[in-house]
Scaffold this active site. Structure first.
Site, PDB file in Angstrom:
ATOM      1  N   ALA A  49       0.816  -1.209   0.000  1.00 47.21           N
ATOM      2  CA  ALA A  49       0.000   0.000   0.000  1.00 47.21           C
ATOM      3  C   ALA A  49       0.851   1.261   0.000  1.00 47.21           C
ATOM      4  O   ALA A  49       0.563   2.223   0.701  1.00 47.21           O
ATOM      5  CB  ALA A  49      -0.940  -0.007   1.206  1.00 47.21           C
TER       6      ALA A  49
ATOM      7  N   LYS B  31       9.679  -1.246  -9.171  1.00 52.23           N
ATOM      8  CA  LYS B  31      10.777  -0.711  -9.981  1.00 52.23           C
ATOM      9  C   LYS B  31      12.063  -0.800  -9.172  1.00 52.23           C
ATOM     10  O   LYS B  31      12.310   0.012  -8.287  1.00 52.23           O
ATOM     11  CB  LYS B  31      10.487   0.736 -10.388  1.00 52.23           C
ATOM     12  CG  LYS B  31       9.287   0.868 -11.319  1.00 52.23           C
ATOM     13  CD  LYS B  31       9.017   2.310 -11.691  1.00 52.23           C
ATOM     14  CE  LYS B  31       7.854   2.396 -12.673  1.00 52.23           C
ATOM     15  NZ  LYS B  31       7.539   3.793 -13.055  1.00 52.23           N
TER      16      LYS B  31
ATOM     17  N   LYS C 219      16.419   3.736 -13.589  1.00 54.09           N
ATOM     18  CA  LYS C 219      16.156   5.173 -13.637  1.00 54.09           C
ATOM     19  C   LYS C 219      16.118   5.780 -12.236  1.00 54.09           C
ATOM     20  O   LYS C 219      16.395   6.965 -12.060  1.00 54.09           O
ATOM     21  CB  LYS C 219      14.883   5.463 -14.435  1.00 54.09           C
ATOM     22  CG  LYS C 219      13.613   4.785 -13.923  1.00 54.09           C
ATOM     23  CD  LYS C 219      12.808   5.665 -12.991  1.00 54.09           C
ATOM     24  CE  LYS C 219      11.537   4.967 -12.564  1.00 54.09           C
ATOM     25  NZ  LYS C 219      10.733   5.775 -11.632  1.00 54.09           N
TER      26      LYS C 219
END
Length: 365
Positions: free
Chosen positions: A43, A190, A283
């Site tokens: 969450a 990510k 990134k």
């Protein structure tokens, strides 16, 4: 025109949303009266917004779909955050009315006065993500028991940081030993791991998930996909235009792209899962470096955006421009962060502090 399909892939019209839901239900073998069960695990900002987007779009079809979100229980909301949350509530008439109607407003008054403690899973049910207090979401169905959340889920969304993905999915694997049906997993994480054995290589979150699920039936790699793109969670929920790519097998990526599309959130599909997922992790490293350069030299890497072209670099550009990792890099360079501040750093949202050696920085929310 009712149910018309536009060139960008978004579906408009009174029946478009339900048609997309019915189409996905058929692909997953759901019969009439059988709920399509979707659960988001984790969450954080992006995981919460993703669940809220689905709830906003499909949650009113209660006889066809169940959308829930899992987070760990027990995390408290500190007094300062509770006071800020109260200010946000009272600045939004729609949110204020909603809480009063649900008989939930009084607990925020009491928390502001210090008369009671709020919990992160408690406020999430009312639509408040601890990582982005200033962006109220729709109310969510919150589960704090992991086994209850996942044991019969048809679609599992990985909204965990990459640093927690393997551990949690190893736990999930225990609950799937007796499963008959095979779930579909969409990873939002990510980040990457580095491994030296047998040769130096990187491990992405979808690979972590694949290796963690060791139940007899397992989950085939074609059922594990990655979704990412140049987006900021709060902006997406506030209906600012954004786009993303869902990457993986042809069997699932195209129907899922269609299912996830909304007029302000366009989801494309792509077969190159590895490249997109690796760029989604790296990134964040680039953003920390760019933040440090910006703080130390007063020269930002984002002042010439025309040199950043292509779908993969778009995600990097947005992170450099507005992401928490760039902010984190700036704070590191300015000497404003220290180990005694703990694992979670407050500032531009909430960011996990310096990770262990094998992990990349935490994922953007």
């Amino acid at each position: 025109m009712v149910g018309s399909v536009h060139v960008n892939g978004s579906v408009h019209g009174a029946n478009g949303t339900e048609e997309r839901l019915d189409e996905l239900r058929r692909l997953l073998g759901k019969s009439d009266g059988d709920l399509l069960k979707i659960v988001s695990i984790g969450a954080g900002a992006w995981g919460s917004v993703f669940a809220a987007l689905l709830q906003d779009a499909y949650g009113h079809y209660r006889e066809k779909v169940q959308i829930r979100i899992w987070r760990r229980p027990g995390r408290t909301v500190d007094r300062c955050t509770a006071e800020h949350l109260f200010e946000v509530i009272n600045s939004r008439e729609d949110v204020l009315r909603r809480l009063i109607r649900r008989c939930a407003y009084l607990k925020y008054v009491e928390a502001r006065l210090g008369d009671r403690t709020l919990y992160a899973d408690e406020i999430l049910k009312d639509g408040f993500c601890l990582n982005m207090i200033e962006t109220p979401l729709c109310p969510l169905k919150v589960v704090t028991n992991l086994q209850e959340a996942v044991w019969d889920a048809d679609i599992v969304v990985n909204g965990l940081p990459s640093t927690e993905t393997r551990e949690v999915f190893e736990e999930i694997s225990k609950y799937w030993k007796e499963r008959i049906s095979v779930p579909v997993i969409i990873s939002l994480a990510k980040g990457i791991e580095a491994s030296l054995d047998p040769i130096p290589h990187i491990i992405t979150p979808t690979q972590m998930i694949s290796s963690a699920i060791v139940s007899p039936a397992g989950v085939p790699t074609e059922n594990i996909l990655y979704l990412g793109g140049p987006n900021i969670a709060s902006e997406i929920y506030n209906k600012e235009y954004a786009n993303a790519r869902i990457c993986g097998s042809n069997k699932w990526r195209k129907p899922l792209a269609k299912f996830l599309r909304q007029p302000h959130f366009i989801v494309w599909d792509n077969s190159d899962l590895v490249t997109h997922e690796v760029m989604g992790g790296l990134k964040n490293v680039y953003a920390i470096g760019a933040g440090m350069v910006a703080a130390l030299t007063n020269e930002s890497a984002t002042k010439q955006p025309e040199k950043l072209a292509g779908p993969l670099l778009a995600d990097t550009y947005v992170t450099l421009l507005k992401g928490r990792n760039a902010w984190y890099g700036q704070m590191l360079a300015k000497g404003e962060l220290s180990p005694d501040m703990g694992d979670s750093i407050k500032g531009k949202g909430m960011i996990q502090g310096a990770p262990s050696k094998r992990h990349s920085p935490s994922p953007e929310g």
